[in-house]
Motif scaffolding. Structure first.
Motif, PDB file in Angstrom:
ATOM      1  N   ILE A  71       0.834  -1.193   0.000  1.00 17.96           N
ATOM      2  CA  ILE A  71       0.000   0.000   0.000  1.00 17.96           C
ATOM      3  C   ILE A  71       0.870   1.245   0.000  1.00 17.96           C
ATOM      4  O   ILE A  71       0.375   2.351  -0.144  1.00 17.96           O
TER       5      ILE A  71
ATOM      6  N   THR B 101       8.109   2.156   5.660  1.00 18.76           N
ATOM      7  CA  THR B 101       8.845   1.943   6.902  1.00 18.76           C
ATOM      8  C   THR B 101       8.418   0.724   7.702  1.00 18.76           C
ATOM      9  O   THR B 101       9.277   0.022   8.228  1.00 18.76           O
TER      10      THR B 101
ATOM     11  N   MET C  77      15.228   6.346   9.874  1.00 14.14           N
ATOM     12  CA  MET C  77      13.840   6.153  10.297  1.00 14.14           C
ATOM     13  C   MET C  77      13.467   4.681  10.306  1.00 14.14           C
ATOM     14  O   MET C  77      12.477   4.301  10.915  1.00 14.14           O
ATOM     15  N   GLN C  78      14.230   3.858   9.603  1.00 14.18           N
ATOM     16  CA  GLN C  78      13.862   2.458   9.494  1.00 14.18           C
ATOM     17  C   GLN C  78      14.808   1.556  10.267  1.00 14.18           C
ATOM     18  O   GLN C  78      14.907   0.374   9.980  1.00 14.18           O
TER      19      GLN C  78
ATOM     20  N   ARG D 180      18.033   1.319  10.352  1.00 17.68           N
ATOM     21  CA  ARG D 180      19.124   0.733   9.581  1.00 17.68           C
ATOM     22  C   ARG D 180      20.259   1.737   9.545  1.00 17.68           C
ATOM     23  O   ARG D 180      20.154   2.823  10.117  1.00 17.68           O
TER      24      ARG D 180
ATOM     25  N   PRO E  82       3.433  10.725  -0.456  1.00 17.98           N
ATOM     26  CA  PRO E  82       2.458   9.688  -0.776  1.00 17.98           C
ATOM     27  C   PRO E  82       1.720   9.887  -2.090  1.00 17.98           C
ATOM     28  O   PRO E  82       0.713   9.255  -2.320  1.00 17.98           O
TER      29      PRO E  82
ATOM     30  N   GLU F 221       5.598   1.413  -7.238  1.00 14.17           N
ATOM     31  CA  GLU F 221       6.293   0.195  -7.627  1.00 14.17           C
ATOM     32  C   GLU F 221       5.433  -1.044  -7.435  1.00 14.17           C
ATOM     33  O   GLU F 221       5.592  -2.027  -8.122  1.00 14.17           O
ATOM     34  N   SER F 222       4.483  -0.969  -6.481  1.00 17.23           N
ATOM     35  CA  SER F 222       3.689  -2.173  -6.282  1.00 17.23           C
ATOM     36  C   SER F 222       2.586  -2.287  -7.314  1.00 17.23           C
ATOM     37  O   SER F 222       1.917  -3.289  -7.388  1.00 17.23           O
ATOM     38  N   GLU F 223       2.382  -1.242  -8.104  1.00 21.72           N
ATOM     39  CA  GLU F 223       1.326  -1.326  -9.103  1.00 21.72           C
ATOM     40  C   GLU F 223       1.867  -1.195 -10.518  1.00 21.72           C
ATOM     41  O   GLU F 223       1.539  -1.967 -11.396  1.00 21.72           O
TER      42      GLU F 223
ATOM     43  N   VAL G 292       5.193  -1.054 -11.526  1.00 25.63           N
ATOM     44  CA  VAL G 292       6.615  -1.329 -11.598  1.00 25.63           C
ATOM     45  C   VAL G 292       7.393  -0.039 -11.331  1.00 25.63           C
ATOM     46  O   VAL G 292       7.632   0.295 -10.194  1.00 25.63           O
TER      47      VAL G 292
ATOM     48  N   ARG H  56       7.558  10.787   3.032  1.00 32.31           N
ATOM     49  CA  ARG H  56       7.651   9.604   2.201  1.00 32.31           C
ATOM     50  C   ARG H  56       7.763   8.342   3.041  1.00 32.31           C
ATOM     51  O   ARG H  56       7.203   7.302   2.697  1.00 32.31           O
ATOM     52  N   PHE H  57       8.498   8.428   4.144  1.00 35.68           N
ATOM     53  CA  PHE H  57       8.724   7.215   4.914  1.00 35.68           C
ATOM     54  C   PHE H  57       7.651   6.991   5.962  1.00 35.68           C
ATOM     55  O   PHE H  57       7.698   6.023   6.694  1.00 35.68           O
ATOM     56  N   THR H  58       6.722   7.900   6.046  1.00 35.70           N
ATOM     57  CA  THR H  58       5.690   7.757   7.067  1.00 35.70           C
ATOM     58  C   THR H  58       4.359   7.319   6.488  1.00 35.70           C
ATOM     59  O   THR H  58       3.657   6.524   7.093  1.00 35.70           O
ATOM     60  N   PHE H  59       4.029   7.830   5.316  1.00 35.02           N
ATOM     61  CA  PHE H  59       2.671   7.628   4.826  1.00 35.02           C
ATOM     62  C   PHE H  59       2.586   6.506   3.805  1.00 35.02           C
ATOM     63  O   PHE H  59       3.497   6.341   2.995  1.00 35.02           O
ATOM     64  N   PRO H  60       1.489   5.778   3.817  1.00 36.45           N
ATOM     65  CA  PRO H  60       1.199   4.889   2.688  1.00 36.45           C
ATOM     66  C   PRO H  60       0.844   5.714   1.460  1.00 36.45           C
ATOM     67  O   PRO H  60       0.736   6.938   1.534  1.00 36.45           O
ATOM     68  N   ARG H  61       0.645   5.031   0.379  1.00 41.70           N
ATOM     69  CA  ARG H  61       0.399   5.706  -0.888  1.00 41.70           C
ATOM     70  C   ARG H  61      -1.098   5.885  -1.121  1.00 41.70           C
ATOM     71  O   ARG H  61      -1.894   5.023  -0.776  1.00 41.70           O
ATOM     72  N   TYR H  62      -1.461   7.010  -1.714  1.00 42.07           N
ATOM     73  CA  TYR H  62      -2.855   7.208  -2.095  1.00 42.07           C
ATOM     74  C   TYR H  62      -3.207   6.329  -3.286  1.00 42.07           C
ATOM     75  O   TYR H  62      -2.341   5.989  -4.082  1.00 42.07           O
TER      76      TYR H  62
END
Lengths: 173, 100, 380, 435
Positions: free
Chosen positions: C136, C140, D44-45, D47, D214, D221-223, D225, D357-363
């Protein structure tokens, strides 16, 4: 000097682009050359000290109308279209007539020299009166004072076009 | 300074190119684009004369012309989409029915 | 403008504005179909009118292999079906064969099995959460989830030497005694985990975009879910309170207190909430179990060569993804006559069409994610 | 002729030098924004991010650039070669051209155009073609879909962004980037405090304009590519990447100039806060110190050497920042410190991008369009009317500026609230009808 160079560069680019728009087989290529022409025309506006129009040309024409064109070309992209005959049967007649029109108009410009009182068309134009206000402010003033009614009518025209486009684009009305 | 007549000639050339495009091309989208060329040629004239006469009215008119071009493109392309959906073609000379 | 409606598709066929229906292939090489699933979608513009899941790209004939292996030899193969929840698969198989043998694992083995299976449930749900969020578009959570999953895998590794395909259990009990500090490790993990779940929920639960992407997407009513045979979190999210751990307790579950979380709407968001709550409940079970691990033998006396009496048995347990069932038929020899697996992923995938109908192409990603399928298990 | 050329050259020499500097520094800058993104993302992740190439991955951008340049240049068989070539160039061109009008400090800009802001707006609207044509020329469905999505998205959000800019312009009363900053210096308030709603709309809109999460649907990429970039590889792909990051810097610069006071120091007009002038050299000195402190911790003499070089660079930057504090160098101070504050603000703005970018899911695509058309555009129109009213109340009716702005702000916020409520109702009815 710079102005002349710029003018001939942009003029040449505009005309060349225009010719290619008409002759290209692929509609996307045509669109690319139309963009070239439009940008060159924007450059011509710059040589005419019309900065605001330069920007309007790029934002509206290039960034708006042409995006719409490219969008539609891609939506109705047909490989078949590339292999079809691109010019219709009246091409020769139409071309001849168009060149006649061109010759006539060029003649009209050329003749203007002999009719004018002091060849005004061929002399350097009036130097624009330098005002404290920039080009943008002046145009804004004109648009919202002298031309406010045409302005409103234009906005209604746009609204109508918007509705029209939506209705046309709808799958089922 | 460049004489106004030079601008007129450029504008003429563009105008004629546009006219040729409108008259000869079969692809409706290119016909529409040729119309944009014509409008553009007109705009060059308007702005050139605006400078020539040291009055900004020409530029204001050019803005109206651009507005008009936008409206025309929107509706024109809408028609093209609607037409294409029904007939699967973009050729102007195949648009020979008054209704579908 | 209406043109835009046509645009967000993933076409193999170009969406022609005139054509009302297009068929679209997603996968088998697509980044978000979680393996080699191919989904054939029938689209009206961008709206899904019908779909077909084409499976079998990962078929390895696991069930057929069982017929040529002895009962113990087959145990590692079940780990390779749902490879992210190998422990649960193994538990189901071992218990099925035990049932066939009429044997029962000793209490200590049962409790350790329970702990490991619940840890596996947490690990599986964590992997699901991470990849689902990634699909989705939330970049993170997956790293946080894998960080915690790593802790679980470390416990597995210490216990049996393998992290993924553990083969942790034996028919009749356990192969290995727990290592020194097992209780301590599990306890520490459980204590930390409380806060971590909060962390994930902070990132996602109230997030408007997350809610917008998941709420009302892929709705499955309770009746539909039952009719389709859906089990596990998708069933419970549809409001059906069915959990084999409660309904037909196995291992040591009847000794422990835990809730069965259910949802109301049966949408993707509810399934997300149900799984989050399940992780908390699993943690609760682990904590209870770790308090009091009975001492005693870890293996029942089943003998070196297993020759169950002729007969058949069906045994199912609550795997992270739903009910995993083993139907084992014995003809009295050392090899099973037939092993049939009821894989939860395979049967839950049947609900895809019902859930996807009427949604947009972009929702397919969310719906596949929310089903939590593993193609290794679907295809076997 | 030669004399004239010489005259022209001498007249425009600074512009040319500035331009060359930008062309030279700019890809490096974009590369380091990428490194910043990867480091922030890693942080933030939980790493570390790139650590291998140079100490703390400091040379990673160079390594990436070299790697991309020596990669095989693949053009798909059925691609339209000319346009495939043209599209990424167009993208980068648009990104770089915008820099011509951005004032990094007083006197530190290529061209002070009286239509500067509109120029940037126009040029960035040309950047759409890089994406659209690239997607089309690849002759791949994923690319084309990405391109169409992105053109629809960019055209939609351009309206909201333009309107947000207008709210700032109404107050500043000029289109020249330099004059906008000078207006803010003169009035004593950054425009973000006067037109906060406009700033928020610009912030959201600019995220969408740069195709960042977002709103990164075109490259989801998940839709899809990689959207319009799917068929690109090697250096051409790097050009697209360059364009994306340069666009981030450009929208950051515009926001900084228009809303965040450009090169002005915080509290520029307050003499009590003059101690803030010490901040730039001290910050850079701190960075230098940290680099020096890390030198012994690096393994291998080469890593130590590179770290020392970076410490040296930081120190070289520190020196002018400190020297111009000397009395009598006020004019230089404005320029050098201006550049520092400007870059700091731009980086802060870019950081918000990364954070989002690293916090929100994608619309989803329809939700994205909804955010644009149902919330941002109406709100931006209300905001423009509100700011215009405030200006009139202040300048014509003689109201107190704070009161006039406060009143219109309250009205705008009420409108925003109403919009959100209406949107929620709409969503709920949609949910009900779906169930």
């Amino acid at each position: 000097m710079t102005n002349e160079i710029l003018f001939y560069f942009f003029a040449g680019l505009a005309v060349l682009g225009g010719v290619l728009v008409v002759t290209m087989r692929n509609a996307v290529h045509s669109a690319v050359f139309l963009i070239t022409t439009l940008l060159a025309t924007a450059g011509l506006y710059l040589t005419l000290n019309a900065e605001f129009l330069f920007v309007v040309q790029i934002i509206l024409y290039v960034g708006g109308i042409m995006v719409l064109f490219v969008f539609v070309i891609m939506l109705v992209n047909l490989d078949v279209a590339l292999h079809q005959v691109q010019f219709n049967r009246q091409t020769w007649v139409a071309g001849l007539l168009s060149f006649a029109l061109l010759a006539e108009l060029l003649a009209a410009v050329a003749l203007a020299r002999s009719y004018g009182e002091e060849n005004w068309l061929f002399a350097a134009p009036h130097v624009p009166t330098v005002t404290a206000e920039g080009n943008t402010e002046q145009i804004g003033r004109l648009l919202f004072q002298n031309y406010v009614i045409p302005f409103e009518i234009a906005s209604i025209l746009l609204l109508v076009a918007l509705v029209g486009a939506v209705v046309m684009g709808k799958k089922r009305i | 300074m460049i004489p106004t007549s030079h601008y007129l000639v450029v504008s003429l050339l563009l105008f004629t190119t546009g006219v040729i495009g409108v008259l000869t091309r079969r692809n409706v989208i290119i016909v529409l684009m040729s119309i944009e060329l014509i409008l553009n040629a007109v705009n060059i004239n308007l702005v050139a004369f605006s400078q020539h006469l040291a009055s900004l009215d020409g530029q204001v008119f050019a803005i109206f012309v651009i507005t008009d071009a936008a409206a025309e493109a929107a509706v024109g392309l809408g028609i093209i989409i609607a037409f294409f959906r029904n007939r699967q073609t973009l050729l102007a000379d195949e648009m020979d029915l008054l209704r579908w | 403008m209406d043109e835009t409606e046509n645009t967000a598709a993933l076409p193999v066929e170009m969406p022609i504005p005139g054509a009302d229906e297009i068929v679209l292939n997603m996968g088998p090489q697509h980044p978000s179909t979680h393996g080699v699933l191919r989904v054939k979608l029938k689209l009206d513009g961008e709206r899904i009118e019908g779909s077909e899941c084409i499976i079998g790209y990962l078929h390895r004939g696991v069930e057929k292999i069982a017929e040529h292996r002895s009962y113990q030899q087959f145990a590692p193969y079940v780990d390779r079906m749902d490879y992210v929840a190998a422990v649960s698969n193994g538990l189901g198989y071992c218990e099925a064969v035990e049932k066939l043998l009429g044997a029962e694992a000793p209490p200590r083995a049962k409790v350790v099995r329970t702990i490991l299976t619940e840890l596996q449930r947490i690990a599986s749900h964590l992997l699901w959460l991470g990849t689902h969020a990634l699909d989705i578009g939330a970049l993170t959570p997956v790293f946080y989830c894998l960080r915690e999953r790593e802790e679980v895998l470390k416990i597995f590794e210490k216990y049996c030497g393998a992290r993924l395909t553990t083969n942790a259990f034996r028919i009749g009990g356990l192969q290995y005694e727990t290592y020194d500090g097992f209780e301590h490790d599990v306890k520490r993990f459980c204590d930390d985990f409380e806060k971590k779940v909060e962390e994930y929920e902070q990132l996602l639960t109230g997030n408007r975009i997350w809610v917008g992407r998941t709420k009302g997407i892929g709705i499955l009513t309770g009746e539909q879910a039952i009719a389709l045979g859906v089990t596990g979190p998708p069933l419970r999210a549809s409001g059906v309170k069915w959990d084999i751990r409660k309904a037909m307790p196995y291992a040591a579950y009847e000794q422990y207190q835990f809730e069965i979380p259910t949802g109301q709407n049966g949408d993707t968001y509810d399934r997300y909430l149900v799984r989050m709550e399940e992780m908390r409940q699993s943690r609760r079970i682990c904590l209870q179990a770790i308090e009091n691990i009975p001492t005693g033998p870890i293996m029942a006396k089943v003998g070196k060569v297993l020759k169950p009496p002729p007969g058949e048995v069906y045994h199912s347990i609550e795997a992270p993804k739903g009910e995993i069932g083993y139907y084992v038929v014995s003809d009295g020899t050392v090899q099973p006559y037939r092993v049939r697996v009821r894989p939860p992923s395979f049967i839950n995938l049947q609900a895809f069409d019902t859930m996807a109908r009427g949604h947009l192409v972009a929702d397919v990603v969310a719906i596949i994610g929310t089903l939590d399928i593993v193609l290794g298990e679907v295809d076997r | 002729m030669i004399q004239e050329a010489y005259f022209l050259l001498s007249k425009y020499i600074w512009q040319i030098v500035d331009g060359l500097v930008i062309v030279a520094i700019f890809p490096l800058l974009a590369g380091y924004v990428v490194l910043l993104e990867r480091k922030v993302m890693a942080d933030m992740q939980a790493r570390l991010g790139p650590m291998r190439v140079g100490p703390h991955g400091l040379l990673q951008p160079l390594a990436d650039a070299v790697k991309l340049m020596i990669k095989e240049d693949i053009i798909p068989e059925s691609a339209d070669r000319a346009i495939f070539w043209l599209a990424p160039v167009l993208s980068v061109f648009a990104g770089m051209l915008s820099f011509a009008a951005i004032p990094v400090g007083p006197g530190f800009l290529i061209a002070d155009m009286n239509i500067g802001l509109l120029f940037i707006f126009a040029v960035s609207s040309m950047g759409i073609f890089g994406i659209v044509l690239g997607g089309w020329a690849s002759n791949s469905h994923y690319s084309l879909m990405g391109a169409l999505r992105s053109s629809a998205q960019l055209v939609s959000y351009e309206v909201a962004v333009g309107m947000a800019m207008v709210s700032g312009l109404l107050l500043a009363g000029t289109l020249s980037m330099k004059d906008i900053v000078e207006y803010q210096a003169h009035s004593g308030f950054w425009l973000v405090f006067v037109a906060p709603v406009g700033f928020v709309i610009y912030l959201i809109g600019s995220v969408a304009e740069t195709n960042r999460a977002p709103f990164d649907l075109p490259e989801a990429e998940s839709e899809l590519v990689a959207g319009y970039m799917t068929e690109y590889s090697g250096f051409r792909w790097a050009l697209y990447f360059l364009a994306e990051y340069s666009n981030m810097v450009v929208v950051g610069s515009v926001a900084t100039t228009l809303f965040l006071g450009g090169w002005l120091r915080p509290f520029a007009g307050t003499h009590a806060m003059d101690f803030l002038d010490f901040a730039p050299p001290l910050v850079m000195l701190g960075v230098t110190g940290y680099c020096v402190y890390r030198i012994p911790k690096q393994t291998g003499w080469d890593q130590k050497f590179i770290m020392a070089i970076f410490a040296g660079i930081c120190f070289v930057v520190t020196v002018p920042l400190a020297v111009v504090l000397a009395p009598g160098l006020a004019a230089w101070k404005a320029g050098v410190h201006g550049a520092f504050w400007f870059i700091a603000k731009v980086m802060g703005y870019v950081y918000v991008f990364l954070w989002a970018r690293f916090t929100f899911p994608r619309y989803r695509f329809d939700q994205l369009m909804q955010v644009g058309w149902h919330y941002l555009i109406p709100l931006s129109i209300v905001n423009v009317m509100g700011v215009a009213t405030a200006v009139v109340l202040h300048r014509e009716a003689g109201w107190n500026p704070v009161v006039s702005i406060g009143v219109t702000l309250v009205v705008t916020m009420l409108a925003a609230l109403w919009l959100v409520r209406a949107g929620e109702r709409r969503e709920q009815t949609a949910l009900k009808s779906a169930a």
